[in-house]
Design a protein around this motif. Structure first.
Motif, PDB file in Angstrom:
ATOM      1  N   UNK A  69     -25.878 -18.206 -20.740  1.00  0.00           N
ATOM      2  CA  UNK A  69     -27.155 -18.088 -21.442  1.00  0.00           C
ATOM      3  C   UNK A  69     -27.078 -17.613 -22.879  1.00  0.00           C
ATOM      4  N   UNK A  70     -26.034 -16.855 -23.249  1.00  0.00           N
ATOM      5  CA  UNK A  70     -25.980 -16.268 -24.587  1.00  0.00           C
ATOM      6  C   UNK A  70     -24.550 -16.316 -25.124  1.00  0.00           C
ATOM      7  N   UNK A  71     -24.375 -16.137 -26.424  1.00  0.00           N
ATOM      8  CA  UNK A  71     -23.009 -15.992 -26.960  1.00  0.00           C
ATOM      9  C   UNK A  71     -22.275 -14.785 -26.386  1.00  0.00           C
ATOM     10  N   UNK A  72     -23.009 -13.754 -25.946  1.00  0.00           N
ATOM     11  CA  UNK A  72     -22.365 -12.609 -25.290  1.00  0.00           C
ATOM     12  C   UNK A  72     -21.652 -13.044 -24.022  1.00  0.00           C
ATOM     13  N   UNK A  73     -22.251 -13.981 -23.290  1.00  0.00           N
ATOM     14  CA  UNK A  73     -21.618 -14.500 -22.080  1.00  0.00           C
ATOM     15  C   UNK A  73     -20.304 -15.176 -22.434  1.00  0.00           C
ATOM     16  N   UNK A  74     -20.336 -16.004 -23.476  1.00  0.00           N
ATOM     17  CA  UNK A  74     -19.122 -16.708 -23.895  1.00  0.00           C
ATOM     18  C   UNK A  74     -18.020 -15.727 -24.286  1.00  0.00           C
ATOM     19  N   UNK A  75     -18.402 -14.597 -24.863  1.00  0.00           N
ATOM     20  CA  UNK A  75     -17.423 -13.620 -25.330  1.00  0.00           C
ATOM     21  C   UNK A  75     -16.569 -13.077 -24.185  1.00  0.00           C
ATOM     22  N   UNK A  76     -17.150 -12.879 -23.011  1.00  0.00           N
ATOM     23  CA  UNK A  76     -16.403 -12.312 -21.877  1.00  0.00           C
ATOM     24  C   UNK A  76     -15.852 -13.371 -20.931  1.00  0.00           C
ATOM     25  N   UNK A  77     -16.369 -14.585 -21.027  1.00  0.00           N
ATOM     26  CA  UNK A  77     -16.157 -15.606 -20.007  1.00  0.00           C
ATOM     27  C   UNK A  77     -14.685 -15.944 -19.759  1.00  0.00           C
TER      28      UNK A  77
ATOM     29  N   UNK B 262     -12.241 -14.207 -19.600  1.00  0.00           N
ATOM     30  CA  UNK B 262     -11.606 -13.206 -18.754  1.00  0.00           C
ATOM     31  C   UNK B 262     -12.287 -13.040 -17.412  1.00  0.00           C
ATOM     32  N   UNK B 263     -13.606 -12.877 -17.423  1.00  0.00           N
ATOM     33  CA  UNK B 263     -14.298 -12.548 -16.172  1.00  0.00           C
ATOM     34  C   UNK B 263     -14.574 -13.760 -15.290  1.00  0.00           C
ATOM     35  N   UNK B 264     -14.420 -14.975 -15.827  1.00  0.00           N
ATOM     36  CA  UNK B 264     -14.529 -16.147 -14.960  1.00  0.00           C
ATOM     37  C   UNK B 264     -13.445 -16.142 -13.886  1.00  0.00           C
ATOM     38  N   UNK B 265     -12.396 -15.357 -14.080  1.00  0.00           N
ATOM     39  CA  UNK B 265     -11.348 -15.256 -13.065  1.00  0.00           C
ATOM     40  C   UNK B 265     -11.900 -14.764 -11.737  1.00  0.00           C
ATOM     41  N   UNK B 266     -13.031 -14.072 -11.758  1.00  0.00           N
ATOM     42  CA  UNK B 266     -13.611 -13.577 -10.512  1.00  0.00           C
ATOM     43  C   UNK B 266     -14.184 -14.702  -9.653  1.00  0.00           C
ATOM     44  N   UNK B 267     -14.287 -15.916 -10.206  1.00  0.00           N
ATOM     45  CA  UNK B 267     -14.621 -17.061  -9.359  1.00  0.00           C
ATOM     46  C   UNK B 267     -13.527 -17.310  -8.328  1.00  0.00           C
ATOM     47  N   UNK B 268     -12.316 -16.849  -8.616  1.00  0.00           N
ATOM     48  CA  UNK B 268     -11.208 -17.025  -7.686  1.00  0.00           C
ATOM     49  C   UNK B 268     -11.083 -15.916  -6.664  1.00  0.00           C
ATOM     50  N   UNK B 269     -12.103 -15.040  -6.566  1.00  0.00           N
ATOM     51  CA  UNK B 269     -12.101 -13.933  -5.612  1.00  0.00           C
ATOM     52  C   UNK B 269     -13.352 -13.984  -4.743  1.00  0.00           C
ATOM     53  N   UNK B 270     -13.467 -13.009  -3.847  1.00  0.00           N
ATOM     54  CA  UNK B 270     -14.678 -12.904  -3.017  1.00  0.00           C
ATOM     55  C   UNK B 270     -15.735 -12.013  -3.664  1.00  0.00           C
ATOM     56  N   UNK B 271     -15.530 -11.573  -4.905  1.00  0.00           N
ATOM     57  CA  UNK B 271     -16.540 -10.815  -5.639  1.00  0.00           C
ATOM     58  C   UNK B 271     -17.503 -11.766  -6.343  1.00  0.00           C
ATOM     59  N   UNK B 272     -18.707 -11.277  -6.583  1.00  0.00           N
ATOM     60  CA  UNK B 272     -19.663 -12.016  -7.394  1.00  0.00           C
ATOM     61  C   UNK B 272     -19.254 -11.936  -8.857  1.00  0.00           C
ATOM     62  N   UNK B 273     -19.305 -13.085  -9.537  1.00  0.00           N
ATOM     63  CA  UNK B 273     -19.078 -13.107 -10.981  1.00  0.00           C
ATOM     64  C   UNK B 273     -20.394 -13.048 -11.745  1.00  0.00           C
ATOM     65  N   UNK B 274     -21.470 -12.647 -11.041  1.00  0.00           N
ATOM     66  CA  UNK B 274     -22.750 -12.458 -11.711  1.00  0.00           C
ATOM     67  C   UNK B 274     -23.642 -13.678 -11.722  1.00  0.00           C
ATOM     68  N   UNK B 275     -23.215 -14.779 -11.102  1.00  0.00           N
ATOM     69  CA  UNK B 275     -24.133 -15.919 -10.992  1.00  0.00           C
ATOM     70  C   UNK B 275     -25.352 -15.486 -10.186  1.00  0.00           C
ATOM     71  N   UNK B 276     -26.508 -15.978 -10.609  1.00  0.00           N
ATOM     72  CA  UNK B 276     -27.735 -15.566  -9.951  1.00  0.00           C
ATOM     73  C   UNK B 276     -28.321 -14.292 -10.519  1.00  0.00           C
TER      74      UNK B 276
ATOM     75  N   UNK C  53     -24.751 -13.297 -16.102  1.00  0.00           N
ATOM     76  CA  UNK C  53     -23.557 -13.843 -15.449  1.00  0.00           C
ATOM     77  C   UNK C  53     -22.308 -13.552 -16.264  1.00  0.00           C
ATOM     78  N   UNK C  54     -21.231 -13.244 -15.557  1.00  0.00           N
ATOM     79  CA  UNK C  54     -19.918 -12.951 -16.120  1.00  0.00           C
ATOM     80  C   UNK C  54     -19.850 -11.617 -16.858  1.00  0.00           C
ATOM     81  N   UNK C  55     -20.988 -10.972 -17.075  1.00  0.00           N
ATOM     82  CA  UNK C  55     -21.000  -9.597 -17.573  1.00  0.00           C
ATOM     83  C   UNK C  55     -21.225  -8.618 -16.431  1.00  0.00           C
ATOM     84  N   UNK C  56     -21.894  -9.051 -15.363  1.00  0.00           N
ATOM     85  CA  UNK C  56     -22.061  -8.285 -14.134  1.00  0.00           C
ATOM     86  C   UNK C  56     -21.093  -8.813 -13.084  1.00  0.00           C
ATOM     87  N   UNK C  57     -20.343  -7.912 -12.462  1.00  0.00           N
ATOM     88  CA  UNK C  57     -19.380  -8.272 -11.424  1.00  0.00           C
ATOM     89  C   UNK C  57     -19.535  -7.292 -10.278  1.00  0.00           C
ATOM     90  N   UNK C  58     -19.400  -7.754  -9.032  1.00  0.00           N
ATOM     91  CA  UNK C  58     -19.527  -6.802  -7.941  1.00  0.00           C
ATOM     92  C   UNK C  58     -19.421  -7.425  -6.567  1.00  0.00           C
TER      93      UNK C  58
END
Length: 425
Positions: free
Chosen positions: A268-276, A278-292, A296-301
């Motif tokens: 949604x924002x350039x801030x998302x792109x700034x972290x993406x 690195x934090x898109x790696x959480x798509x490869x885990x069972x943690x939420x990468x903040x979708x929804x 997104x990608x700034x919230x993980x849990x």
């Protein structure tokens, strides 16, 4: 003489683009609209193409690969602008992941349809390559394929592989290829992160480039054409590029004066792109990468994570970023409708922030503090990082310093290749 609506709109569009170019001049440092972040006024590849009267498309039957980010400074879509201009023979649109008009979620597309606004046929290119994609180009009847999509600077963002696949298909069908440049929103200062091992090639990484490549799409197109397309298609594509003016390698998106249109629903924002990257790696885990969520990608849990993760991440003393204990309930994707715990990244110094190292640090600490941590069963993390090395090192208890050291040799080699294709200072 009476003018048709299409001709009139085309002349107005050309006048506006040319006027903007004359007002600012190439590479001007004139301040941009404060609502768009201020700073240097950047002219995109499309700005320059239209200001030049579409000379590179003169007499050509063109099709364009684009999505909602293909807009002018005043947020008109370039397909609408070009279709209205009698000087351009635009006959087809090619939609990537999420679709031409951006209605599809991750892993989806809009299929084949006729665009209601222009009547142009829209072809689906998502995850299509080789002879299949070449067949689409042949069926469209175009002789020139144009590419104009806003990238975000990460190897696993699929638009750059749509670019690559389309270049290969253009060789197979004898089509000319034209790439219109837009900024790398997270700067083009450096390439960082692991380089893809070809054994792990997929649509989130076709060829060996760094996880955060630090290039614009025209620079990538030049690199692809010099290093990879001939291997895949037998020879290079007939490639032309239109560079930006006013953009420098150290520029973040907020300094460009350009409006931000989300390149995908969860960017949604350039801030998302700034972290993406690195934090898109959480798509490869069972943690939420903040979708929804709205971040997104700034919230993980995940369910069961508490304040200990933010504390452990903070102890790493990673530059440019703070970690806040956070609780959220995703509206879709992992943990839909359930309140979970985790962290929110707050980047306070983009100049020193390293998204890939930060992503690795967060993976390491998540595994240490949460007993429920698991990789996705298909080992999707290997496709994201480009090999099995990161996963195996984290499982063996390695820390961020040891893991990042493991990819430096390959990264140094990629940086040497990359330098040959850089076109901005």
């Amino acid at each position: 003489m009476a003018l048709s609506r299409r001709v009139l709109l085309g002349r107005l569009a050309a006048t506006g683009a040319a006027g903007a170019a004359l007002a600012t001049g190439a590479g001007s440092a004139r301040a941009a609209d404060p609502a768009h972040g201020g700073g240097r006024r950047v002219h995109t590849g499309f700005d320059r193409l239209s200001a030049d009267g579409y000379r590179l498309l003169d007499g050509r039957k063109a099709g364009i690969v684009t999505n909602p980010t293909g807009v002018t400074r005043d947020l008109r879509h370039i397909v609408d602008v070009m279709h209205a201009d009698a000087r351009v023979r635009l006959t087809a649109v090619f939609g990537p992941e999420h679709g031409f008009r951006g209605t599809a979620q991750a892993g989806g597309s809009e299929g084949r349809y006729d665009d209601p606004a222009t009547g142009l046929p829209v072809y689906d290119t998502y995850n299509k390559s080789g002879k299949e994609l070449a067949g689409i180009f042949s069926a469209s009847g175009v002789d020139t394929v144009v590419f104009d999509i806003q990238d975000v600077g990460a190897r696993f963002y699929t638009y750059i592989w749509t670019l690559y696949d389309c270049m290969v298909a253009a060789v197979l069908t004898g089509k000319r290829f034209l790439v219109l440049d837009r900024p790398n929103p997270v700067t083009g200062r450096a390439a960082t992160g692991p380089v893809l091992d070809k054994a792990f090639a997929s649509f989130v990484g076709r060829e060996p480039i760094a996880q955060a490549h630090g290039m614009t799409v025209t620079e990538l197109a030049l690199l692809f054409n010099g290093e990879f397309v001939p291997q895949a298609a037998g020879r290079p594509v007939e490639l032309e590029t239109v560079r930006m003016t006013g953009w420098r390698r150290g520029d973040f998106y907020g300094t460009t004066g350009l409006p931000w249109v989300p390149p995908s629903p969860n960017m949604p924002t350039p801030d998302t792109a700034l972290v993406y990257s690195g934090t898109c790696l959480f798509e490869g885990t069972n943690l939420s990468e903040g979708r929804g969520t709205t971040r997104p990608f700034e919230l993980l849990g995940a369910d069961g994570i508490d304040r200990r993760w933010a504390a452990a991440a903070t102890e790493l003393d990673l530059p440019g970023v703070h970690f806040r204990e956070a609780y959220f309930a995703p509206t879709f994707s992992k943990f839909q409708g359930k309140t979970i715990g985790g962290v929110q990244l707050h980047v306070h110094d983009p100049e020193t922030f390293d998204p890939v190292r930060t992503g690795i640090g967060l993976l390491v600490t998540a595994k240490r503090v949460w007993s429920g941590f698991a990789w996705r069963p298909d080992n999707g993390i290997d496709r994201l990082t480009g090999s099995a090395t990161v996963r195996k090192m984290i499982d063996a208890g390695a820390g961020p310093d040891e893991i990042t050291a493991a990819w430096q040799e390959n990264l140094t080699r990629f940086r040497a290749v990359r330098r040959r294709y850089l076109r901005y200072r």
